[in-house]
Motif scaffolding. Structure first.
Motif, PDB file in Angstrom:
ATOM      1  N   PRO A 181       0.805  -1.229   0.000  1.00 56.67           N
ATOM      2  CA  PRO A 181       0.000   0.000   0.000  1.00 56.67           C
ATOM      3  C   PRO A 181       0.836   1.276   0.000  1.00 56.67           C
ATOM      4  O   PRO A 181       0.316   2.346  -0.335  1.00 56.67           O
ATOM      5  CB  PRO A 181      -0.831  -0.121   1.285  1.00 56.67           C
ATOM      6  CG  PRO A 181      -0.057  -1.051   2.155  1.00 56.67           C
ATOM      7  CD  PRO A 181       0.582  -2.032   1.221  1.00 56.67           C
ATOM      8  N   LEU A 182       2.125   1.182   0.370  1.00 58.61           N
ATOM      9  CA  LEU A 182       2.990   2.369   0.376  1.00 58.61           C
ATOM     10  C   LEU A 182       3.936   2.388  -0.825  1.00 58.61           C
ATOM     11  O   LEU A 182       4.909   3.158  -0.827  1.00 58.61           O
ATOM     12  CB  LEU A 182       3.799   2.441   1.671  1.00 58.61           C
ATOM     13  CG  LEU A 182       3.004   2.671   2.959  1.00 58.61           C
ATOM     14  CD1 LEU A 182       3.929   2.738   4.162  1.00 58.61           C
ATOM     15  CD2 LEU A 182       2.160   3.944   2.868  1.00 58.61           C
ATOM     16  N   ARG A 183       3.681   1.580  -1.834  1.00 59.27           N
ATOM     17  CA  ARG A 183       4.538   1.569  -3.027  1.00 59.27           C
ATOM     18  C   ARG A 183       4.598   2.972  -3.637  1.00 59.27           C
ATOM     19  O   ARG A 183       3.572   3.647  -3.786  1.00 59.27           O
ATOM     20  CB  ARG A 183       4.015   0.590  -4.069  1.00 59.27           C
ATOM     21  CG  ARG A 183       4.766   0.651  -5.411  1.00 59.27           C
ATOM     22  CD  ARG A 183       4.216  -0.347  -6.402  1.00 59.27           C
ATOM     23  NE  ARG A 183       4.723  -1.668  -6.162  1.00 59.27           N
ATOM     24  CZ  ARG A 183       5.881  -2.131  -6.639  1.00 59.27           C
ATOM     25  NH1 ARG A 183       6.645  -1.350  -7.374  1.00 59.27           N
ATOM     26  NH2 ARG A 183       6.269  -3.367  -6.391  1.00 59.27           N
ATOM     27  N   GLY A 184       5.806   3.392  -3.980  1.00 59.71           N
ATOM     28  CA  GLY A 184       5.994   4.710  -4.577  1.00 59.71           C
ATOM     29  C   GLY A 184       6.153   5.833  -3.572  1.00 59.71           C
ATOM     30  O   GLY A 184       6.464   6.970  -3.955  1.00 59.71           O
ATOM     31  N   LYS A 185       5.973   5.538  -2.279  1.00 63.18           N
ATOM     32  CA  LYS A 185       6.115   6.563  -1.248  1.00 63.18           C
ATOM     33  C   LYS A 185       7.550   6.589  -0.711  1.00 63.18           C
ATOM     34  O   LYS A 185       8.131   5.545  -0.411  1.00 63.18           O
ATOM     35  CB  LYS A 185       5.150   6.304  -0.087  1.00 63.18           C
ATOM     36  CG  LYS A 185       3.685   6.319  -0.471  1.00 63.18           C
ATOM     37  CD  LYS A 185       3.232   7.693  -0.919  1.00 63.18           C
ATOM     38  CE  LYS A 185       1.734   7.724  -1.190  1.00 63.18           C
ATOM     39  NZ  LYS A 185       1.303   9.062  -1.672  1.00 63.18           N
ATOM     40  N   LYS A 186       8.101   7.790  -0.586  1.00 61.07           N
ATOM     41  CA  LYS A 186       9.432   7.959  -0.014  1.00 61.07           C
ATOM     42  C   LYS A 186       9.279   8.303   1.460  1.00 61.07           C
ATOM     43  O   LYS A 186       8.749   9.366   1.802  1.00 61.07           O
ATOM     44  CB  LYS A 186      10.183   9.061  -0.748  1.00 61.07           C
ATOM     45  CG  LYS A 186      10.513   8.715  -2.196  1.00 61.07           C
ATOM     46  CD  LYS A 186      11.312   9.830  -2.853  1.00 61.07           C
ATOM     47  CE  LYS A 186      11.672   9.468  -4.289  1.00 61.07           C
ATOM     48  NZ  LYS A 186      12.462  10.541  -4.946  1.00 61.07           N
ATOM     49  N   VAL A 187       9.733   7.383   2.304  1.00 59.26           N
ATOM     50  CA  VAL A 187       9.592   7.531   3.752  1.00 59.26           C
ATOM     51  C   VAL A 187      10.963   7.820   4.361  1.00 59.26           C
ATOM     52  O   VAL A 187      11.919   7.060   4.163  1.00 59.26           O
ATOM     53  CB  VAL A 187       8.988   6.263   4.386  1.00 59.26           C
ATOM     54  CG1 VAL A 187       8.933   6.399   5.906  1.00 59.26           C
ATOM     55  CG2 VAL A 187       7.597   6.001   3.830  1.00 59.26           C
ATOM     56  N   LEU A 188      11.065   8.915   5.096  1.00 60.33           N
ATOM     57  CA  LEU A 188      12.288   9.295   5.797  1.00 60.33           C
ATOM     58  C   LEU A 188      12.068   9.105   7.297  1.00 60.33           C
ATOM     59  O   LEU A 188      11.098   9.612   7.857  1.00 60.33           O
ATOM     60  CB  LEU A 188      12.639  10.753   5.497  1.00 60.33           C
ATOM     61  CG  LEU A 188      13.725  11.401   6.367  1.00 60.33           C
ATOM     62  CD1 LEU A 188      15.042  10.665   6.244  1.00 60.33           C
ATOM     63  CD2 LEU A 188      13.879  12.871   6.005  1.00 60.33           C
ATOM     64  N   ILE A 189      12.986   8.380   7.931  1.00 64.19           N
ATOM     65  CA  ILE A 189      12.901   8.118   9.368  1.00 64.19           C
ATOM     66  C   ILE A 189      14.204   8.565  10.019  1.00 64.19           C
ATOM     67  O   ILE A 189      15.294   8.200   9.559  1.00 64.19           O
ATOM     68  CB  ILE A 189      12.665   6.624   9.654  1.00 64.19           C
ATOM     69  CG1 ILE A 189      11.357   6.145   9.006  1.00 64.19           C
ATOM     70  CG2 ILE A 189      12.647   6.357  11.160  1.00 64.19           C
ATOM     71  CD1 ILE A 189      11.155   4.643   9.069  1.00 64.19           C
ATOM     72  N   LEU A 256      17.543  15.639   2.211  1.00 59.15           N
ATOM     73  CA  LEU A 256      16.529  14.696   1.737  1.00 59.15           C
ATOM     74  C   LEU A 256      15.203  15.400   1.454  1.00 59.15           C
ATOM     75  O   LEU A 256      14.479  15.024   0.533  1.00 59.15           O
ATOM     76  CB  LEU A 256      16.341  13.574   2.761  1.00 59.15           C
ATOM     77  CG  LEU A 256      17.555  12.645   2.875  1.00 59.15           C
ATOM     78  CD1 LEU A 256      17.497  11.844   4.166  1.00 59.15           C
ATOM     79  CD2 LEU A 256      17.631  11.709   1.675  1.00 59.15           C
ATOM     80  N   LEU A 257      14.902  16.433   2.235  1.00 59.68           N
ATOM     81  CA  LEU A 257      13.720  17.251   1.941  1.00 59.68           C
ATOM     82  C   LEU A 257      13.853  17.917   0.581  1.00 59.68           C
ATOM     83  O   LEU A 257      12.885  17.983  -0.198  1.00 59.68           O
ATOM     84  CB  LEU A 257      13.533  18.315   3.017  1.00 59.68           C
ATOM     85  CG  LEU A 257      12.808  17.918   4.300  1.00 59.68           C
ATOM     86  CD1 LEU A 257      12.892  19.063   5.303  1.00 59.68           C
ATOM     87  CD2 LEU A 257      11.355  17.565   4.022  1.00 59.68           C
ATOM     88  N   ASP A 258      15.043  18.395   0.293  1.00 64.14           N
ATOM     89  CA  ASP A 258      15.281  19.038  -1.007  1.00 64.14           C
ATOM     90  C   ASP A 258      15.139  18.028  -2.147  1.00 64.14           C
ATOM     91  O   ASP A 258      14.677  18.374  -3.235  1.00 64.14           O
ATOM     92  CB  ASP A 258      16.673  19.665  -1.037  1.00 64.14           C
ATOM     93  CG  ASP A 258      16.803  20.845  -0.071  1.00 64.14           C
ATOM     94  OD1 ASP A 258      15.759  21.397   0.327  1.00 64.14           O
ATOM     95  OD2 ASP A 258      17.950  21.195   0.282  1.00 64.14           O
ATOM     96  N   GLU A 259      15.532  16.771  -1.894  1.00 65.86           N
ATOM     97  CA  GLU A 259      15.373  15.715  -2.896  1.00 65.86           C
ATOM     98  C   GLU A 259      13.900  15.388  -3.105  1.00 65.86           C
ATOM     99  O   GLU A 259      13.486  15.026  -4.204  1.00 65.86           O
ATOM    100  CB  GLU A 259      16.102  14.435  -2.464  1.00 65.86           C
ATOM    101  CG  GLU A 259      17.612  14.486  -2.581  1.00 65.86           C
ATOM    102  CD  GLU A 259      18.250  13.145  -2.252  1.00 65.86           C
ATOM    103  OE1 GLU A 259      17.510  12.192  -1.884  1.00 65.86           O
ATOM    104  OE2 GLU A 259      19.482  13.032  -2.362  1.00 65.86           O
TER     105      GLU A 259
END
Length: 374
Positions: A181-189, A256-259
């Motif tokens: 369900p999260l395919r294509g989502k960029k998750v930063l932790i 990473l926000l800029d990316e």
């Protein structure tokens, strides 16, 4: 342990690598997660591990020959019973055969059928490192990826491209069958503790172990996300960016926000203060006052970006009050917990949203509840 593979049937296809000795443990771990496991072996694999061992490990007769029952069609054809074909370990020979459409072992027959029917396939290479570096093997792995096969990178150790760790193989298997369900989502932790030096040998830090960040990273990966973790540790299967201080973490998050990211989960125990650093080593046994300078909050970099879903964490006796303030400032979810949970896998956690309050008792449950709402 969550039985994430409950109701799933996985075909475990074993080829003739010495790493086949790990498949009994792998089958057990898949079953502990709730899966039904059906083993199929090449004749070369059966010369390394007895089919009886995998029959015992799976509770089902191991397939060593394709018979008139057309086992490959039953489990991997158009009307297939299985949810996943997991080829582990996969030799250079079998990789080349699958890439070339050669079908001459029970395992390659399953692979041919699965590719034709669109069944999900996960391949786990294992061989000597010199074989893995062969240009044809590398090209064949790229062909497998073009076919839609997921390839788990091996562990390069002792001159060998060793089979991935059991936990990592299970994680990729979960990702393959849980719908992504999260395919294509960029998750930063952001995860774990920071270390702020106050002389050349000492640091100011916290008791954070990174358990929460690990649980969140794995859960987001299971659900198909592209996961990046900024921390001092290393988690398999995800992108790791190594930092130590809060300033380094802040710089990495800004980059990473800029990316471009879709989701930010602020699970780290990020330093609130940085000591004024003293050159050299403070002599032992001396009374010393340490000046602490407050540090900016990293989550404040993200909250103004309304396109990014933000999950905050609050620790302390006033965590619920601080959590509600964070929600008002734009966070989508906030996890509140007392200081006693730091360094422990269990505790009392409150997950808060604008119209949500859920209490759970483990960090794995936090990860499950948070990620299913992203």
């Amino acid at each position: 342990m969550r039985r994430t593979l409950e109701g799933k049937l996985i075909v475990l296809a074993v080829t003739g690598s010495i790493a086949a000795v790990e498949t009994v443990r792998l089958a057990h771990e898949l079953r502990r997660k709730g899966a039904t496991v059906q083993a199929v072996m090449s004749h070369a694999a059966a010369g390394i591990v007895s089919p009886a061992a995998l029959t015992y490990a799976t509770g089902r007769d191991t397939i060593v020959d394709i018979t008139g029952h057309v086992e490959h069609v039953i489990y991997s054809g158009d009307e297939r019973e299985a949810d996943l074909l997991l080829i582990a370990p996969c030799t250079a020979n079998t990789i080349g055969k699958i890439a070339s459409g050669i079908d001459d072992t029970p395992v390659t027959t399953f692979a041919t059928t699965a590719l034709g029917s669109g069944q999900r396939i996960v391949c786990v290479p294992a061989m000597h490192h010199s074989m893995y570096r062969h240009p044809a093997v590398l090209r064949n792995l790229e062909i497998l990826k073009e076919f839609g096969i997921e390839v788990i990178p091996p562990r390069i150790e002792e001159g060998k491209a060793k089979i991935a760790a059991i936990d990592e193989i299970v994680l990729w298997s979960e990702r393959a069958v849980l719908g992504e369900p999260l395919r294509g989502k960029k998750v930063l932790i952001t995860s774990g503790a920071c270390r702020e030096p106050f002389d050349d040998v000492r640091v100011l830090t916290t008791r954070s172990t990174g358990q929460m960040g690990r649980a969140l990273a794995y859960e987001a990966f299971r659900l198909g996300a592209d996961v990046t973790v900024v921390h001092m540790d290393h988690f398999p299967s995800v992108r790791n960016i190594h930092v130590e201080t809060a300033d380094e973490m802040r710089e990495a998050v800004q980059h990473l926000l800029d990316e471009g990211i879709d989701i930010y989960i602020s699970a780290a125990a990020i330093s609130d203060y940085a000591p004024v650093r003293v050159a050299g080593k403070i002599p032992s046994g001396t009374v010393r006052q340490i000046e602490l300078n407050p540090l900016p909050k990293i989550i404040d970099l993200v909250l103004p970006d309304l396109k990014v879903i933000t999950v905050g964490f609050k620790l302390g006796d006033d965590a619920e009050i601080a959590g509600r303030e964070l929600l008002l400032r734009g966070a989508s979810l906030v996890v509140c917990n007392p200081p006693s949970v730091m360094g422990s896998a269990t505790g009392t956690f409150l997950i808060m949203g604008r119209d949500l309050e859920v209490r759970v008792n483990t960090k794995e449950e936090v990860a499950f509840e948070v990620c299913r709402r992203l």
